[in-house]
Design a protein around this motif. Sequence first.
Motif, short mmCIF file in Angstrom:
data_model
loop_
_atom_site.label_atom_id
_atom_site.label_comp_id
_atom_site.label_asym_id
_atom_site.label_seq_id
_atom_site.Cartn_x
_atom_site.Cartn_y
_atom_site.Cartn_z
N ARG A 1 0.83 -1.20 0.00
CA ARG A 1 0.00 0.00 0.00
C ARG A 1 0.87 1.25 0.00
O ARG A 1 2.02 1.23 0.43
CB ARG A 1 -0.89 0.03 1.24
CG ARG A 1 -1.92 -1.08 1.32
CD ARG A 1 -2.54 -1.17 2.68
NE ARG A 1 -1.56 -1.58 3.70
CZ ARG A 1 -1.84 -1.75 4.99
NH1 ARG A 1 -3.06 -1.52 5.44
NH2 ARG A 1 -0.91 -2.13 5.82
N LEU A 2 0.29 2.33 -0.48
CA LEU A 2 0.90 3.65 -0.38
C LEU A 2 0.13 4.40 0.70
O LEU A 2 -1.08 4.62 0.58
CB LEU A 2 0.81 4.39 -1.71
CG LEU A 2 1.20 5.87 -1.73
CD1 LEU A 2 2.61 6.08 -1.20
CD2 LEU A 2 1.06 6.44 -3.14
N VAL A 3 0.83 4.76 1.77
CA VAL A 3 0.21 5.43 2.90
C VAL A 3 0.82 6.83 3.04
O VAL A 3 2.05 6.97 3.17
CB VAL A 3 0.43 4.65 4.21
CG1 VAL A 3 -0.20 5.38 5.39
CG2 VAL A 3 -0.15 3.24 4.09
N TYR A 4 -0.02 7.85 3.00
CA TYR A 4 0.41 9.20 3.26
C TYR A 4 0.13 9.55 4.72
O TYR A 4 -0.88 9.13 5.28
CB TYR A 4 -0.35 10.20 2.38
CG TYR A 4 -0.12 10.09 0.90
CD1 TYR A 4 1.15 10.03 0.36
CD2 TYR A 4 -1.21 10.09 0.01
CE1 TYR A 4 1.34 9.96 -1.01
CE2 TYR A 4 -1.03 10.03 -1.35
CZ TYR A 4 0.25 9.96 -1.86
OH TYR A 4 0.43 9.89 -3.22
N ALA A 5 1.00 10.34 5.31
CA ALA A 5 0.76 10.84 6.66
C ALA A 5 1.10 12.33 6.69
O ALA A 5 2.20 12.73 6.27
CB ALA A 5 1.61 10.10 7.69
N GLY A 6 0.17 13.14 7.15
CA GLY A 6 0.41 14.58 7.18
C GLY A 6 -0.48 15.27 8.18
O GLY A 6 -1.46 14.70 8.68
N ASP B 1 4.70 -2.21 2.37
CA ASP B 1 4.06 -0.91 2.27
C ASP B 1 5.07 0.22 2.13
O ASP B 1 6.24 0.08 2.50
CB ASP B 1 3.19 -0.66 3.51
CG ASP B 1 2.05 -1.64 3.63
OD1 ASP B 1 1.49 -2.03 2.57
OD2 ASP B 1 1.71 -2.04 4.76
N ALA B 2 4.60 1.33 1.61
CA ALA B 2 5.39 2.56 1.51
C ALA B 2 4.65 3.66 2.26
O ALA B 2 3.46 3.88 2.02
CB ALA B 2 5.59 2.96 0.05
N VAL B 3 5.34 4.33 3.16
CA VAL B 3 4.74 5.41 3.94
C VAL B 3 5.43 6.72 3.58
O VAL B 3 6.65 6.86 3.74
CB VAL B 3 4.84 5.14 5.45
CG1 VAL B 3 4.26 6.30 6.25
CG2 VAL B 3 4.11 3.84 5.81
N VAL B 4 4.65 7.65 3.07
CA VAL B 4 5.16 8.96 2.66
C VAL B 4 4.68 9.99 3.68
O VAL B 4 3.48 10.21 3.83
CB VAL B 4 4.67 9.34 1.25
CG1 VAL B 4 5.16 10.74 0.87
CG2 VAL B 4 5.15 8.31 0.23
N ALA B 5 5.61 10.59 4.39
CA ALA B 5 5.29 11.57 5.42
C ALA B 5 5.54 12.97 4.88
O ALA B 5 6.61 13.25 4.34
CB ALA B 5 6.14 11.32 6.66
#
Length: 304
Positions: A71-76, A140-144
């Motif tokens: 999954r591609l997970v964004y966090a902001g 998974d990939a987490v983009v902060a």
Amino acid sequence: METARSDSGLERLPTEAWDPAGANLDLRSTAELVEAMNEADAEVPRAVARARDELVAAIDAIAARLADGGRLVYAGAGTSGRLALVDAVECQSTFGLPPGRVVALVAGGAEASATAQEHAEDDAAAGAEDVAALDPTAKDAVVALSASGRTPYVLGALEEASAVGALTVAVTCVEGSPLGALADHEVAVVVGGELIAGSTRLKAGTAQKLVLNAISTISMVRLGKTFGNLMVDVVATNEKLRERVRAIVRNATGAPAERVHTALEASGGDAKLAIVMLELGVDARTARARLDGAGGVVRRALEP
């Protein structure tokens, strides 16, 4: 606008810089203000271009995780979180992704008011908890995202992601940030001070939107979600989108409208299936078998 701990030296960051030349901003005409904003915005694409190599490396790593079922997970938080939410939602309709493949975590929750979200950005534990609730894995990939590169909620999220071996990417507007130090890939788009000092919804927000556009769009291209520059996985949920699907199939195949209509009827409105049917002159069942054998990638399905 983002905030951070009072002892963090936020005021020394490039994103918080105050330009004395703007001291009379409120005295300028509307035309002058529009010109000033346009001039400031024009700096953003150049800043993104300077981060090209880092962005390329991050996208390739993200696409590899997605191709492996991750999954591609964004966090902001604040503006960053709301921009991430827009990008995540658009991936479903534009590229036909099922819910949950691209996820946006927003400090305070996506449904909270902007004021509540701004307050929640100081909660590092909540960032970690929100990531943990997704049961992340190394696939998974987490983009902060954080303009300042030091927002506690986002730091907590990236720390949790890193602990389970997920790919981690930091998108910031400063170099050498705490967030960048945590990440496998740091994409620092340094846009400098804002027209309204510290209002990082402006140039910094625009920079983050451009980076998000690049991450999601190019990752989807790498996954075969397009045929050329056509959105062949678009989900047609209204008449505008159904007309777009018809145009996509026409442009991809050069077939007349009547044949396009017939193919889409037989394919249940599936643009990919209709394209393969028309290009190879086969029925829907044969076209589906070709597509399945090609991993859903039209270009491969059309190969001899």
